[in-house]
Design a protein around this motif. Sequence first.
Motif, short mmCIF file in Angstrom:
data_model
loop_
_atom_site.label_atom_id
_atom_site.label_comp_id
_atom_site.label_asym_id
_atom_site.label_seq_id
_atom_site.Cartn_x
_atom_site.Cartn_y
_atom_site.Cartn_z
N ALA A 170 0.78 -1.22 0.00
CA ALA A 170 0.00 0.00 0.00
C ALA A 170 0.81 1.28 0.00
CB ALA A 170 -0.93 -0.01 1.21
N SER A 171 2.09 1.21 0.30
CA SER A 171 2.83 2.46 0.48
C SER A 171 3.94 2.62 -0.54
CB SER A 171 3.44 2.50 1.88
OG SER A 171 4.48 1.57 1.96
N PRO A 172 4.27 3.88 -0.85
CA PRO A 172 5.42 4.13 -1.72
C PRO A 172 6.72 3.80 -1.01
CG PRO A 172 4.31 6.18 -1.12
CD PRO A 172 3.59 5.07 -0.45
N ARG A 173 7.77 3.61 -1.77
CA ARG A 173 9.09 3.37 -1.17
C ARG A 173 9.50 4.59 -0.39
NH1 ARG A 173 10.55 2.90 -6.45
NH2 ARG A 173 12.27 4.31 -6.00
N GLY A 174 10.32 4.40 0.64
CA GLY A 174 10.79 5.50 1.47
C GLY A 174 11.52 6.57 0.68
N GLU A 175 12.27 6.14 -0.36
CA GLU A 175 13.00 7.11 -1.18
C GLU A 175 12.05 8.10 -1.83
OE1 GLU A 175 13.15 3.68 -2.05
OE2 GLU A 175 14.87 3.22 -0.83
N ASP A 176 10.86 7.62 -2.18
CA ASP A 176 9.87 8.47 -2.84
C ASP A 176 9.27 9.49 -1.88
OD1 ASP A 176 10.29 6.92 -5.11
OD2 ASP A 176 8.59 5.62 -4.68
N SER A 193 9.25 0.63 9.30
CA SER A 193 7.95 0.55 8.64
C SER A 193 6.98 -0.22 9.53
CB SER A 193 8.11 -0.16 7.30
OG SER A 193 6.87 -0.27 6.66
N MET A 194 5.84 0.38 9.77
CA MET A 194 4.78 -0.28 10.53
C MET A 194 3.53 -0.28 9.64
SD MET A 194 6.09 -1.00 13.49
CE MET A 194 4.73 -1.27 14.59
N ARG A 195 2.92 -1.43 9.48
CA ARG A 195 1.79 -1.54 8.57
C ARG A 195 0.66 -0.59 8.94
NH1 ARG A 195 -0.91 -7.11 6.33
NH2 ARG A 195 -2.09 -6.11 4.67
N GLU A 197 0.84 2.74 7.25
CA GLU A 197 0.88 2.83 5.80
C GLU A 197 -0.29 2.20 5.07
OE1 GLU A 197 4.63 1.08 4.91
OE2 GLU A 197 5.74 2.75 5.78
N ASP A 198 -1.03 1.33 5.69
CA ASP A 198 -2.08 0.59 4.99
C ASP A 198 -3.43 0.85 5.64
OD1 ASP A 198 -3.72 -1.31 3.80
OD2 ASP A 198 -2.23 -2.91 3.91
N ASN A 199 -4.16 1.84 5.11
CA ASN A 199 -5.44 2.24 5.71
C ASN A 199 -6.47 1.12 5.66
OD1 ASN A 199 -4.60 4.80 6.48
ND2 ASN A 199 -5.10 5.68 4.50
#
Length: 93
Positions: free
Chosen positions: A17-23, A42-44, A47-49
Amino acid sequence: RQRLRRRRRSAASGGGASPRGEDLLPAWLQWLASDEKHYRVSMREWEDNAWREAKGWRGTDLIHGADSAVHIPCYYFSPEEKALRGPVFFGAA
């Protein structure tokens, strides 16, 4: 002692669900994504509604939600320095 595992997701894998951290990093913080001494945290639930809702979470995350007044989209941890770093944006996205 807890060991940290570095995971790199390729652009092709998508990673959910989430973009890469670099983005999510502004240009002046891009070094965090490539620095071998920093690990992306990263915690789900940040990032994942859809996952949050399915697991019974109510409302939105007040710090990690993209529409929050103060938004922290990602973190990088340096075990050597015991430092947690990431961008902080003030105001709705």
